[in-house]
Design an enzyme around this catalytic site. Sequence first.
Site, PDB file in Angstrom:
ATOM      1  N   GLN A 109     -14.226   2.475   0.975  1.00 40.41           N
ATOM      2  CA  GLN A 109     -14.312   1.828   0.121  1.00 40.41           C
ATOM      3  C   GLN A 109     -13.948   3.319  -0.693  1.00 40.41           C
ATOM      4  OE1 GLN A 109     -16.443  -0.480  -2.356  1.00 40.41           O
ATOM      5  NE2 GLN A 109     -14.543  -1.100  -3.979  1.00 40.41           N
TER       6      GLN A 109
ATOM      7  N   ASN B  93     -13.442  -3.582   2.213  1.00 45.17           N
ATOM      8  CA  ASN B  93     -14.167  -3.014   2.077  1.00 45.17           C
ATOM      9  C   ASN B  93     -15.205  -2.485   1.149  1.00 45.17           C
ATOM     10  OD1 ASN B  93     -12.815  -1.263   5.304  1.00 45.17           O
ATOM     11  ND2 ASN B  93     -11.533  -0.014   3.930  1.00 45.17           N
TER      12      ASN B  93
ATOM     13  N   HIS C 180      -7.211  -5.678   2.533  1.00 45.74           N
ATOM     14  CA  HIS C 180      -5.855  -5.345   3.107  1.00 45.74           C
ATOM     15  C   HIS C 180      -5.079  -6.606   3.960  1.00 45.74           C
ATOM     16  CE1 HIS C 180      -6.810  -0.462   2.187  1.00 45.74           C
ATOM     17  NE2 HIS C 180      -8.292  -1.122   2.114  1.00 45.74           N
TER      18      HIS C 180
ATOM     19  N   ASP D 197       0.860  -0.692  -0.435  1.00 49.12           N
ATOM     20  CA  ASP D 197      -0.253   0.007   0.463  1.00 49.12           C
ATOM     21  C   ASP D 197       0.819   1.126   0.328  1.00 49.12           C
ATOM     22  OD1 ASP D 197      -3.132   0.440   1.538  1.00 49.12           O
ATOM     23  OD2 ASP D 197      -1.882   2.404   1.334  1.00 49.12           O
TER      24      ASP D 197
ATOM     25  N   HIS E  59     -10.363  -5.316  -3.375  1.00 52.70           N
ATOM     26  CA  HIS E  59      -9.133  -6.075  -3.071  1.00 52.70           C
ATOM     27  C   HIS E  59      -8.814  -5.842  -1.375  1.00 52.70           C
ATOM     28  CE1 HIS E  59     -10.046  -1.324  -2.240  1.00 52.70           C
ATOM     29  NE2 HIS E  59      -9.332  -1.643  -1.363  1.00 52.70           N
TER      30      HIS E  59
HETATM   31  P1  5GP Z   1      -9.919   0.967   0.654  1.00 53.51           P
HETATM   32  O1  5GP Z   1      -9.961   2.307   1.469  1.00 53.51           O
HETATM   33  O2  5GP Z   1     -10.300   1.243  -0.622  1.00 53.51           O
HETATM   34  O3  5GP Z   1     -10.322   0.394   1.299  1.00 53.51           O
HETATM   35  O4  5GP Z   1      -8.392   1.308   0.666  1.00 53.51           O
HETATM   36  C1  5GP Z   1      -7.684   1.446  -0.771  1.00 53.51           C
HETATM   37  C2  5GP Z   1      -5.944   1.766  -0.481  1.00 53.51           C
HETATM   38  O5  5GP Z   1      -5.286   1.669  -1.282  1.00 53.51           O
HETATM   39  C3  5GP Z   1      -5.804   2.592   0.097  1.00 53.51           C
HETATM   40  O6  5GP Z   1      -5.287   1.773   1.751  1.00 53.51           O
HETATM   41  C4  5GP Z   1      -4.589   3.363  -0.762  1.00 53.51           C
HETATM   42  O7  5GP Z   1      -3.924   3.675   0.413  1.00 53.51           O
HETATM   43  C5  5GP Z   1      -3.987   2.581  -1.011  1.00 53.51           C
HETATM   44  N1  5GP Z   1      -3.958   3.269  -2.760  1.00 53.51           N
HETATM   45  C6  5GP Z   1      -4.240   4.759  -3.325  1.00 53.51           C
HETATM   46  N2  5GP Z   1      -3.436   4.493  -4.291  1.00 53.51           N
HETATM   47  C7  5GP Z   1      -2.405   3.464  -5.026  1.00 53.51           C
HETATM   48  C8  5GP Z   1      -1.573   3.160  -5.465  1.00 53.51           C
HETATM   49  O8  5GP Z   1      -1.761   4.712  -6.586  1.00 53.51           O
HETATM   50  N3  5GP Z   1      -0.520   2.844  -5.571  1.00 53.51           N
HETATM   51  C9  5GP Z   1      -0.870   1.444  -4.086  1.00 53.51           C
HETATM   52  N4  5GP Z   1       0.408   0.960  -3.554  1.00 53.51           N
HETATM   53  N5  5GP Z   1      -1.906   1.820  -3.039  1.00 53.51           N
HETATM   54  C10 5GP Z   1      -2.756   2.829  -3.185  1.00 53.51           C
END
Ligand code: 5GP
Length: 133
Positions: free
Chosen positions: A94, A87, A102, A31, A100
């Site tokens: 999300q 999420n 985590h 991440d 995805h």
């Molecule tokens: P969500 O909030 O959708 O469950 O999690 C999205 C996650 O993706 C966040 O923890 C954020 O830091 C990560 N993230 C967002 N954009 C990128 C990216 O371009 N590359 C990587 N490696 N992580 C990302």
Amino acid sequence: MENNCIFCKIANGEIPAATVYEDEDFRAILDLGPASKGHTLILPKKHAANLFELPEETAKKVLPLAKKLGARLEEGLHAEGLNVVQNNGEAAGQTVMHFHVHLIPRYKNDTVDVKWAQGTLTEDDKKEILGLF
Ligand code: 5GP
Ligand code: ZN
């Protein structure tokens, strides 16, 4: 692959990311904004916006992969726990609309916050919810 989906591009190697694991169905990456050291995301290569869109054959491979990679992270980084978080929908936090998982290694006295205030299960809610199944 979905147009303008950043995780489609990462999962399929169009945009580089720190890849810890890859097979024909998944890529697991670090991440970019880690909650803790080792925070990893498991991305399916085929686009699904969320858990409800995830094909069964992909879904059944996710937890074994989370177990395998989570164990490696926990052991290798000497973590003392692991949160597996997934999420679905904006209301659930999300932010990237490509399914995805985590993997968040946990350390004593870290600053990760995966908590909620405990509520009360009312009789009305219980009845309503049990009636759904
Ligand atoms: P969500 O909030 O959708 O469950 O999690 C999205 C996650 O993706 C966040 O923890 C954020 O830091 C990560 N993230 C967002 N954009 C990128 C990216 O371009 N590359 C990587 N490696 N992580 C990302
Ligand atoms: Zn996508």
